[in-house]
Design an enzyme around this catalytic site. Structure first.
Site, short mmCIF file in Angstrom:
data_model
loop_
_atom_site.label_atom_id
_atom_site.label_comp_id
_atom_site.label_asym_id
_atom_site.label_seq_id
_atom_site.Cartn_x
_atom_site.Cartn_y
_atom_site.Cartn_z
N PRO A 205 0.84 -1.20 0.00
CA PRO A 205 0.00 0.00 0.00
C PRO A 205 0.87 1.26 0.00
O PRO A 205 1.86 1.34 0.72
CB PRO A 205 -0.81 -0.11 1.29
CG PRO A 205 -0.32 -1.31 2.01
CD PRO A 205 0.58 -2.08 1.13
N LEU A 206 0.51 2.20 -0.86
CA LEU A 206 1.35 3.38 -1.02
C LEU A 206 1.49 4.20 0.25
O LEU A 206 2.53 4.80 0.51
CB LEU A 206 0.82 4.26 -2.16
CG LEU A 206 1.97 4.73 -3.03
CD1 LEU A 206 1.92 4.06 -4.37
CD2 LEU A 206 1.96 6.23 -3.18
N CYS A 207 0.42 4.20 1.07
CA CYS A 207 0.53 5.00 2.29
C CYS A 207 1.59 4.43 3.22
O CYS A 207 2.29 5.17 3.91
CB CYS A 207 -0.83 5.12 2.99
SG CYS A 207 -1.67 3.57 3.26
N THR A 208 1.75 3.10 3.22
CA THR A 208 2.79 2.47 4.03
C THR A 208 4.16 2.82 3.47
O THR A 208 5.07 3.22 4.20
CB THR A 208 2.63 0.94 4.03
OG1 THR A 208 1.31 0.62 4.47
CG2 THR A 208 3.64 0.28 4.93
N ASN A 211 4.72 6.60 4.20
CA ASN A 211 4.71 7.16 5.56
C ASN A 211 5.31 6.27 6.64
O ASN A 211 5.97 6.77 7.54
CB ASN A 211 3.27 7.51 5.95
CG ASN A 211 2.63 8.45 4.94
OD1 ASN A 211 3.26 9.38 4.48
ND2 ASN A 211 1.39 8.17 4.58
#
Ligand code: ZN
Length: 438
Positions: A205-208, A211
């Protein structure tokens, strides 16, 4: 007429005579062939290794009205197996060149190319076809077209209108292994019903990645998808075979890993994550495409019962095939029309945790879900990654707990994701007691 009669002589033997394998609704007559030649409209998705084989087979089996859709252009490395392309075609659209080749070679066949991604076409486009045949290498694209065909179904008083069903024949290959399946949307198991059959996802997942990286793979992915396009160090796309490229990614990922205290990053791992290519074997493509084309022929003519409903091929050690009946998943997110219930026991469960769950659960495997919910009577965007201005505005929600965001037991979250054109509903089961304490 005479030569045309001879040309399709073998097809006529199948289409104009009865036999023990015919379906009950089969009527031997010359109109069957006319239907294939003139009326039956097919869509082939993908004009790559499987797509070239499919187009050739379908055209030679009498299908005269074929559309093909593919967004890719031809590369040198395609030419060993994607036999509708020549050296001079490098850089041109696959769909366009493939259509031109078939049209010039097989008289009377009319292939119409669409040089775009499948998401660029709407319901009206897909509704025009009798059947869709997929030769894809992407699970996301398969799930998207699956969702599209499910959304075209018409129910009247809870009864499925059979005329709204567009069958989907799906072929897939990976090295020496392959599979073919026949999907009648709304009746037989759909792509999402059997999602856990696919190998575990290798994307994160891109948020992982952006961030909260925890694995060396997260750092490599970050450099690959965020830093490379931004800094563009060699003025070109990443080439997994270029040691300079791999070295650059290795050094940058190492910096990021050090920054987050992540161990275990090696040059070899960088190569593995960056290359992530599915090997293509021409003979596997040929077998799977032949099966898919035969199934299309059977469905279009009723001359024989269809594959029921999943065939696997393994050419790794000898030749092995096996057919079985996959089953529908009662609470399939795509085809069951039952909202998925997610139970959360931890009152501190964060929005980010929920997004990671949606991405990691084998039966969901979402890519970059966008979440909205009705909170206190107002529609609220919880997080959306695909629009950068909204991403910025909603990023702070990621670290908030679901309860702090105003969600309660029974709250419904609308989820949009690239894996489907439809909005999915996730119903939350949250701890009641803690909620009262808060
Ligand atoms: Zn399903």
């Amino acid at each position: 007429m005479g030569s045309d009669h001879r040309r399709w002589g073998n097809l006529r033997k199948v289409l104009e005579r009865s036999g023990p394998f015919c379906r009950p609704d089969f009527e031997p007559c010359s109109e069957n062939l006319q239907f294939l030649l003139e009326n039956c409209k097919l869509l082939v998705i993908g004009a790559g290794g499987l797509g070239c084989e499919l187009l050739k087979n379908l055209a030679l089996m009498g299908f005269g009205q074929i559309h093909v859709i593919d967004m890719d252009t031809i590369e040198l490395s395609n030419l060993n197996r994607q036999f509708l392309f020549r050296h001079k075609d490098i850089g041109s659209y696959k769909a366009e060149v493939a259509a031109r080749f078939i049209n010039s070679r097989i008289a009377g066949c009319n292939v119409i190319p669409h040089n775009c991604e499948i998401q660029a076409k709407d319901e009206e486009f897909y509704r025009q076809f009798h059947m869709i045949i997929c030769g894809l290498d992407s699970i996301v694209a398969r799930r998207w077209i699956n969702g599209m065909l499910l959304s075209l179904l018409v129910y009247e008083n809870g009864e499925l209108d059979k005329n709204s069903i567009i069958p989907m024949i799906d072929g897939g290959t990976e090295g020496f292994k392959g599979n073919a399946r026949v999907i009648l949307p709304g009746i037989s198991p759909c792509i999402d019903c059997t999602l856990d059959l696919y190998p575990p996802q290798v994307t994160y997942p891109l948020c992982t990645i952006a961030n909260t990286p925890r694995l060396p793979e997260h750092c490599i992915e970050y450099v690959k998808v965020m830093q490379w396009p931004k800094e563009n160090p060699f003025d070109c796309a990443i080439d997994g075979d270029d040691p300079q490229h791999i070295n650059w990614i290795y050094e940058k990922s190492n910096e990021r890993a050090a920054q987050f205290g992540i161990q275990g990053l090696t040059y070899r791992l960088v190569q593995g994550v960056v290359k992530n290519i599915i090997p293509a074997v021409a003979s596997t493509n040929a077998v799977i495409a032949a099966i898919c084309a035969t199934e299309a022929f059977k469905l279009a003519s009723s001359c024989s019962a269809s594959l029921n409903n999943y065939m696997v091929l393994n050419n790794l050690d000898g030749v092995y095939t096996y057919t079985y009946e996959a089953e529908r998943k009662e609470d399939c997110l795509a085809c069951s029309q039952v909202p998925i219930v997610i139970e959360i026991k931890d009152p501190k469960y964060k929005l980010q945790d929920l997004i990671e769950l949606l991405c990691n659960r084998p039966d969901l495997q979402m890519k970059n879900p966008g979440l909205t919910a009705n909170v206190n009577g107002k529609n609220k965007t919880l997080y959306m990654q695909t629009v950068s201005s909204i991403e910025k505005r909603t990023r702070e929600n990621l670290s908030k707990s679901l309860i702090d965001l105003g969600l309660r037991d029974g709250s419904e979250i609308n989820v949009a994701d690239v894996t489907t054109p439809n909005t999915m509903v996730v119903k939350l089961k949250l701890p009641q007691d803690d909620q009262e304490m808060l």
